[in-house]
Write a protein that holds these residues in place. Structure first.
Motif, PDB file in Angstrom:
ATOM      1  N   MET B   1       0.820  -1.206   0.000  1.00 21.68           N
ATOM      2  CA  MET B   1       0.000   0.000   0.000  1.00 21.68           C
ATOM      3  C   MET B   1       0.859   1.262   0.000  1.00 21.68           C
ATOM      4  O   MET B   1       0.616   2.190  -0.766  1.00 21.68           O
ATOM      5  CB  MET B   1      -0.900  -0.014   1.226  1.00 21.68           C
ATOM      6  N   TRP B   2       1.927   1.263   0.833  1.00 24.06           N
ATOM      7  CA  TRP B   2       2.805   2.445   0.853  1.00 24.06           C
ATOM      8  C   TRP B   2       3.468   2.641  -0.490  1.00 24.06           C
ATOM      9  O   TRP B   2       3.679   3.767  -0.933  1.00 24.06           O
ATOM     10  CB  TRP B   2       3.835   2.298   1.976  1.00 24.06           C
ATOM     11  N   LYS B   3       3.798   1.514  -1.135  1.00 27.10           N
ATOM     12  CA  LYS B   3       4.409   1.580  -2.463  1.00 27.10           C
ATOM     13  C   LYS B   3       3.470   2.271  -3.439  1.00 27.10           C
ATOM     14  O   LYS B   3       3.864   3.148  -4.196  1.00 27.10           O
ATOM     15  CB  LYS B   3       4.705   0.163  -2.951  1.00 27.10           C
ATOM     16  N   THR B   4       2.208   1.835  -3.388  1.00 28.54           N
ATOM     17  CA  THR B   4       1.210   2.418  -4.287  1.00 28.54           C
ATOM     18  C   THR B   4       1.147   3.922  -4.088  1.00 28.54           C
ATOM     19  O   THR B   4       1.151   4.698  -5.042  1.00 28.54           O
ATOM     20  CB  THR B   4      -0.182   1.825  -3.995  1.00 28.54           C
ATOM     21  N   ILE B   5       1.098   4.327  -2.825  1.00 24.11           N
ATOM     22  CA  ILE B   5       0.981   5.755  -2.531  1.00 24.11           C
ATOM     23  C   ILE B   5       2.220   6.502  -3.032  1.00 24.11           C
ATOM     24  O   ILE B   5       2.115   7.525  -3.693  1.00 24.11           O
ATOM     25  CB  ILE B   5       0.800   5.979  -1.011  1.00 24.11           C
ATOM     26  N   LEU B   6       3.389   5.929  -2.743  1.00 29.11           N
ATOM     27  CA  LEU B   6       4.630   6.582  -3.159  1.00 29.11           C
ATOM     28  C   LEU B   6       4.649   6.754  -4.674  1.00 29.11           C
ATOM     29  O   LEU B   6       4.991   7.813  -5.200  1.00 29.11           O
ATOM     30  CB  LEU B   6       5.830   5.736  -2.711  1.00 29.11           C
ATOM     31  N   ARG B   7       4.248   5.710  -5.383  1.00 27.55           N
ATOM     32  CA  ARG B   7       4.239   5.779  -6.838  1.00 27.55           C
ATOM     33  C   ARG B   7       3.301   6.898  -7.299  1.00 27.55           C
ATOM     34  O   ARG B   7       3.640   7.687  -8.168  1.00 27.55           O
ATOM     35  CB  ARG B   7       3.806   4.428  -7.422  1.00 27.55           C
ATOM     36  N   ARG B   8       2.141   6.946  -6.668  1.00 30.23           N
ATOM     37  CA  ARG B   8       1.173   7.974  -7.058  1.00 30.23           C
ATOM     38  C   ARG B   8       1.734   9.376  -6.790  1.00 30.23           C
ATOM     39  O   ARG B   8       1.529  10.292  -7.573  1.00 30.23           O
ATOM     40  CB  ARG B   8      -0.145   7.787  -6.284  1.00 30.23           C
ATOM     41  N   VAL B   9       2.464   9.514  -5.688  1.00 26.25           N
ATOM     42  CA  VAL B   9       3.011  10.833  -5.359  1.00 26.25           C
ATOM     43  C   VAL B   9       4.079  11.219  -6.381  1.00 26.25           C
ATOM     44  O   VAL B   9       4.143  12.362  -6.839  1.00 26.25           O
ATOM     45  CB  VAL B   9       3.595  10.832  -3.932  1.00 26.25           C
TER      46      VAL B   9
END
Ligand SMILES: Nc1ncnc2c1ncn2[C@@H]1O[C@H](COP(=O)(O)OP(=O)(O)OP(=O)(O)O)[C@@H](O)[C@H]1O
Ligand code: SF4
Ligand SMILES: [Mg+2]
Lengths: 337, 319
Positions: B1-9
């Motif tokens: 989930m953190w990966k997803t967020i980081l990618r989106r950022v």
């Protein structure tokens, strides 16, 4: 106890309100179910199988449906129970398994939570006991890795695993009766067989009765003790599995049996009854609802309001036509071809 | 989930860059020049040329863009031609005004919209539901500014219950009296904005609840013997509200961006009004700053709702 009659459906009709008038999707159905017994209800799509099942469960919206008759279950008439009384029966004494395991589970709740919900309402277990019971159930329905699975969400499981979860929910409180509405239709063949075996095992263990709804006669042949054949909301023939398979009387039963996929290539399609079940609004009101689909039966053989007749003890068929009409396979084939 | 967020950022960064070029070019392409508004028949052409020159408006566009970008990173958005004040200061003042109004309106929108939507879906075709539907149709049929003008006229002028312009009274000083004055100014526009804004939420939620009510998992829950009341609480409402929480992420755009309609009709000195007047006066520096801000805000809004969605809906959490 083996043949205690514990669910007796008597002249049950269920009518849906469509554009202001009521149309019967189930009409005057009478059936008995015993524990330790699997009753299969067969019939093609639209003949009212699911409607009958949800009528037993009391899941119809009273504002949109009219239900008549009596459903006696363990000494009380289910149709006269209040919503609260029904909630004590549903999930506790009758468990239901639905056709589509994909949509039958809440996509946003963990598997464990969804199984536990039954226990929440019907038992006084502590949280720890519930958790243990959930694990036991998950184990019982043959899901590997229970500890992990109870924390997962439905989309993380395969169709077969989800159907096992649905079964675990239905059996959580060891119901006396299980209603399985096409439990294997959405699954592939090998999984189908596993699920059916599982149901049989559970039944043996819990001494439950099962109503198995299906349009797959292969499934019926493999599992059922009793069979009821439905057409257009009515039971047209019922008896033991043996009686139905060895000595089918009603032309509809015969055509169903004939339309079972067979190895014998020559007979392909020959006995498939033409057309399909008409929609509720188009259903003939007078006379036999089945007549339009068997044009080869002579006019004189039809009854105005075909009623059930006993062929031999335990084996009943609607209409007397089988006496005056000889079902020679060759003849049926000729007319059809 | 953190990966997803980081990618989106991370994706946001090039997006903002592209946005900044577009915004800059767009401002350049607008007709007129920043001095059109301040000239009078006596202004000489030479003087205008001089103004254009010292403001760097004759430089090639990429050079102007670069200058602008460098200043941007120093938190310097230039001077407003209209107000002769730093853009950051004007925007800062207005943003605070808008925040007051928008936060009030948004909270009110959800505070009324959510329960009303749930009620309408739960009691489909009841009298209450019919009344609610009637309200949503009528409100949707009337243009928003008509609602605002009518509200202003009735409650502001005729009844005189609320102030009709501004964001805060004059001479109220600071502290408690200032807060009271601010509240007086935001109540009417805030309520009107909420009454209009909740329509979308109510309609969406109502249909979500109705869909969920007829879903198979609800039937499963009922066949477990869960009372209808609890089925709604634990399954229907919960599942219907989750997608709404995600769309709430978008509302941050409005929180700082303000509502052009409301602020214009109520002469409320917020971001929306600033935007309109900046366009009228071709106040380039302000326009570019605001468009850029709107752009960034809507990107952040999308990002925020994606994150909320991933947090609440397990199906989206897959890597
Ligand atoms: N809620 C409802 N309102 C109106 N008509 C309905 C409703 N539910 C079912 N019907 C109609 O009642 C008839 C019987 O439907 P039912 O779902 O019981 O059939 P079924 O035998 O289970 O079929 P299938 O094998 O496709 O599941 C159909 O004509 C169907 O369209
Ligand atoms: S009336 Fe009897 S013979 Fe005629 S179609 Fe119906 S069941 Fe068959
Ligand atoms: Mg069905």
């Amino acid at each position: 106890m083996a043949t205690d009659e514990f669910l007796a459906i008597k002249d049950v009709s269920t009518a849906f309100k469509i554009h202001g008038s009521y149309y019967k999707a189930v009409s005057d159905v009478s059936l008995d179910i015993h524990n330790d017994e699997i009753l299969a209800i067969v019939g093609e799509s639209g003949c009212g199988k699911s409607t009958l099942a949800t009528t037993i469960m009391g899941l119809h919206d009273p504002a949109e449906t009219k239900i008549d008759g009596e459903i006696d279950f363990e000494g009380q008439n289910l149709l006269s129970l209040t919503e609260d009384q029904l909630n004590d029966v549903r999930g506790a004494k009758i468990g239901m398994i639905f056709q589509d395991p994909l949509s039958a589970l809440n996509p946003l709740k963990r598997i464990g939570e969804q199984i536990q919900e039954s226990l929440d309402y019907h038992t006084k277990m502590t949280e720890a006991e519930k958790k243990a019971r959930v694990l036991e159930l998950v184990n019982q329905v043959g899901i590997p890795n229970p500890e992990r699975v109870i924390r997962q969400f439905p989309h993380e499981l395969s169709g077969g695993m989800r159907q096992r979860v649905v079964i675990a929910i239905a059996i959580a409180c060891k119901p006396d009766l299980m209603i399985a509405d096409e439990p294997t239709t959405a699954l592939d063949v090998t999984i189908q067989a596993q699920i059916l075996d599982l149901l049989k095992d559970i039944q043996r263990e819990n001494h439950a009765g099962i109503i198995l709804i299906t349009h797959d006669l292969g499934v019926v042949a493999e599992t059922a003790d009793q069979v009821a054949v439905m057409y257009a909301g009515q039971v047209v023939e019922q008896g033991s599995a043996q009686q139905i398979f060895d000595n089918p009387k009603h032309p509809y039963t015969r055509s169903l049996l004939r339309s079972m996929p067979q190895r014998d290539k020559e007979n392909d399609d020959l006995y498939v009854i033409q057309g399909s079940v008409p929609s509720l609004q188009k259903m003939p009101v007078d006379g036999c609802k089945f007549a339009p689909r068997v044009p080869w039966i002579p006019e004189a053989a039809h009854e105005e309001h075909p009623s059930m007749h006993e062929v031999e003890p335990g084996h009943q068929v609607r209409c007397t036509c089988y006496q005056s009409f000889e079902f020679q396979d060759a003849k049926v084939g000729e007319v059809e071809a | 989930m953190w990966k997803t967020i980081l990618r989106r950022v991370l994706i946001i960064i090039p997006e903002v860059f592209v946005l900044s070029i577009l915004v800059f070019l767009l401002a350049k392409a607008m007709p007129g020049d920043p001095f059109t508004g301040s000239i009078n028949p006596h202004t000489s052409l030479a003087h205008i040329h001089h103004l254009m020159k010292i403001n760097g408006l004759y430089d090639p566009w990429y050079q102007q863009y670069w200058n602008w970008l460098v200043h941007l990173f120093h938190g310097d958005l230039g001077m407003s031609y209209e107000y002769q004040e730093p853009v950051t200061r004007i925007v800062g003042e207005r943003a605070i005004n808008t925040l007051w109004l928008a936060v009030f309106a948004t909270v009110l929108t959800y505070a009324i919209g959510l329960p009303v939507g749930l009620y309408a879906g739960r009691h489909q075709n009841s009298r209450g539901d019919h009344a609610i539907r009637m309200y949503t149709y009528v409100t949707y049929a009337i243009p928003f500014f008509v609602i605002l003008v009518m509200g202003l006229w009735i409650f502001g002028y005729l009844l005189g219950w609320f102030p009709t312009t501004g964001s805060i009274g004059t001479n109220v000083g600071s502290g408690f009296p200032a807060v009271i004055s601010r509240l007086q100014h935001i109540i009417l526009p805030g309520i009107l904005q909420a009454l209009f804004g909740l329509v979308g939420i109510v309609q969406y939620l109502r249909s979500e609840v109705i869909d969920a009510t007829h879903s198979d998992y609800v039937r499963t829950a009922r066949s477990k013997g869960v009372p209808v009341k609890d089925v709604f609480k634990h399954h229907v409402f919960r599942n219907s509200l989750l997608p709404i929480t995600a769309t709430a992420g978008y509302s941050i755009t409005g929180l700082l961006g303000g509502s052009i309609y409301t602020e214009t009709v109520f002469s409320y000195p917020g971001m929306g009004l600033l935007f309109v007047s900046a366009i009228n006066y071709r106040d380039y520096t302000v326009i570019t700053a605001l468009v850029l801000m709107y752009g960034v805000l809507s990107m952040l809004g999308t990002l925020l709702s994606d994150i909320i969605m991933a947090a609440v809906d397990p199906r989206i959490r897959i890597e």
